[in-house]
Design a protein around this motif. Structure first.
Motif, PDB file in Angstrom:
ATOM      1  N   GLU A 103      55.719  12.861  22.819  1.00  0.00           N
ATOM      2  CA  GLU A 103      54.680  13.019  22.223  1.00  0.00           C
ATOM      3  C   GLU A 103      54.514  13.452  20.484  1.00  0.00           C
ATOM      4  O   GLU A 103      53.684  13.116  19.974  1.00  0.00           O
ATOM      5  N   ASP A 106      53.744  10.710  17.897  1.00  0.00           N
ATOM      6  CA  ASP A 106      52.261  10.498  17.926  1.00  0.00           C
ATOM      7  C   ASP A 106      51.634  11.541  17.024  1.00  0.00           C
ATOM      8  O   ASP A 106      50.717  11.358  16.370  1.00  0.00           O
ATOM      9  N   MET A 107      52.339  12.925  17.474  1.00  0.00           N
ATOM     10  CA  MET A 107      51.609  14.131  16.384  1.00  0.00           C
ATOM     11  C   MET A 107      51.794  13.823  15.055  1.00  0.00           C
ATOM     12  O   MET A 107      50.879  14.225  14.552  1.00  0.00           O
ATOM     13  N   LYS A 109      52.039  11.188  13.442  1.00  0.00           N
ATOM     14  CA  LYS A 109      51.452  10.074  12.926  1.00  0.00           C
ATOM     15  C   LYS A 109      49.909  10.650  12.705  1.00  0.00           C
ATOM     16  O   LYS A 109      49.312  10.300  11.649  1.00  0.00           O
ATOM     17  N   PHE A 110      49.591  11.417  13.744  1.00  0.00           N
ATOM     18  CA  PHE A 110      48.103  11.990  13.927  1.00  0.00           C
ATOM     19  C   PHE A 110      47.978  12.835  12.565  1.00  0.00           C
ATOM     20  O   PHE A 110      46.832  12.804  11.858  1.00  0.00           O
ATOM     21  N   GLU A 113      47.712  10.700   9.337  1.00  0.00           N
ATOM     22  CA  GLU A 113      46.762   9.725   8.980  1.00  0.00           C
ATOM     23  C   GLU A 113      45.167  10.593   9.262  1.00  0.00           C
ATOM     24  O   GLU A 113      44.407   9.787   8.919  1.00  0.00           O
ATOM     25  N   HIS A 114      45.225  11.882   9.511  1.00  0.00           N
ATOM     26  CA  HIS A 114      43.908  12.425   9.951  1.00  0.00           C
ATOM     27  C   HIS A 114      43.757  13.808   9.270  1.00  0.00           C
ATOM     28  O   HIS A 114      44.848  14.495   9.129  1.00  0.00           O
ATOM     29  N   ASN A 183      48.653  11.153  23.705  1.00  0.00           N
ATOM     30  CA  ASN A 183      48.912   9.855  23.119  1.00  0.00           C
ATOM     31  C   ASN A 183      48.112  10.001  21.721  1.00  0.00           C
ATOM     32  O   ASN A 183      47.258  10.750  21.722  1.00  0.00           O
ATOM     33  N   TYR A 184      48.476   9.387  20.976  1.00  0.00           N
ATOM     34  CA  TYR A 184      47.810   9.137  19.486  1.00  0.00           C
ATOM     35  C   TYR A 184      46.484   8.971  19.654  1.00  0.00           C
ATOM     36  O   TYR A 184      45.509   9.606  19.131  1.00  0.00           O
ATOM     37  N   ASP A 185      45.865   7.850  20.574  1.00  0.00           N
ATOM     38  CA  ASP A 185      44.663   7.475  20.778  1.00  0.00           C
ATOM     39  C   ASP A 185      43.758   8.827  21.294  1.00  0.00           C
ATOM     40  O   ASP A 185      42.509   8.891  21.161  1.00  0.00           O
ATOM     41  N   MET A 187      44.344  11.864  20.842  1.00  0.00           N
ATOM     42  CA  MET A 187      44.374  12.740  19.797  1.00  0.00           C
ATOM     43  C   MET A 187      43.114  12.678  18.603  1.00  0.00           C
ATOM     44  O   MET A 187      42.287  13.453  18.361  1.00  0.00           O
ATOM     45  N   VAL A 188      43.147  11.518  18.322  1.00  0.00           N
ATOM     46  CA  VAL A 188      41.935  10.919  17.453  1.00  0.00           C
ATOM     47  C   VAL A 188      40.666  10.964  18.226  1.00  0.00           C
ATOM     48  O   VAL A 188      39.794  11.438  17.434  1.00  0.00           O
TER      49      VAL A 188
END
Length: 195
Positions: A103, A106-107, A109-110, A113-114, A183-185, A187-188
């Motif tokens: 995980e 992805d965290m 990256k999240f 990017e956010h 996963n990343y999606d 989270m978004v």
């Protein structure tokens, strides 16, 4: 003796992987449905320009997240309430946990990017040493705050499977909770629901 330890480790890893897959594939719809139905359990009162949320402190969606005070990996003392006004992903994890390892990229990256604050709460009472945590953070290139829990916060948040994540809005209200890997999606998607 070595073979017995090896067998026990394999059994534990297979069990953790099985649970993670079960949680990921079979309970995803249940988590989403729970999130959608429980989000309306709190009220927002607007007496001024800023909205104030009245909610009971608890672990249910729509409750105010319990406050805590811990040290970061860098030795700074922080409270959850210090981050009021920010959208938060509170994640409980351990270096020994394969789903947590999966995980983390992805965290990161999240986080990059956010507009979200990630508070990665390491379950230090399950770790062998602080060096293991520091090596993990370095190996994964983590730049978000890593918090060190001696067990009290995990107990207050009733963390049993790891990873466990809470999405908390800028008013300190739990909007989503996930027992298992995100996963990343995902989270978004949960962040966008908080906008």
């Amino acid at each position: 003796m070595y073979e017995l330890k090896k067998t026990i480790i394999i059994i534990v890893l297979v069990g953790m992987l099985s649970y993670a897959l079960f949680d990921l594939f079979l309970s995803d719809d249940e988590s989403v449905n729970q999130s959608n139905t429980e989000k309306e359990d709190y009220t927002i009162q607007s007496d001024s320009e800023d909205s104030e949320v009245e909610a009971d402190v608890g672990l249910d969606i729509g409750s105010e997240a319990p406050d805590f005070e811990v040290e970061t990996l860098k030795g700074e003392t922080v409270k959850l309430s210090d981050y009021r006004g920010e959208k938060i992903m509170l994640n409980f994890w351990g270096t020994w946990c394969p789903p947590c390892r999966a995980e983390m990229p992805d965290m990161q990256k999240f986080y990059e990017e956010h507009d979200v604050t990630i508070l990665a709460m390491n379950l230090f009472d399950t770790e062998s040493s602080m060096q293991d945590v520091e090596d993990f953070v370095e190996d994964f290139g983590l730049t978000f705050p890593v918090l060190i829990d001696e067990g009290e916060v995990a107990t207050d948040y009733q963390v049993i499977p790891v990873p466990t994540s809470y999405m908390i809005d800028s008013n300190g209200i739990i909007q989503y909770k996930r027992l298992g890997v995100m996963n990343y999606d995902m989270m978004v998607q949960e962040l966008e629901k908080m906008n």
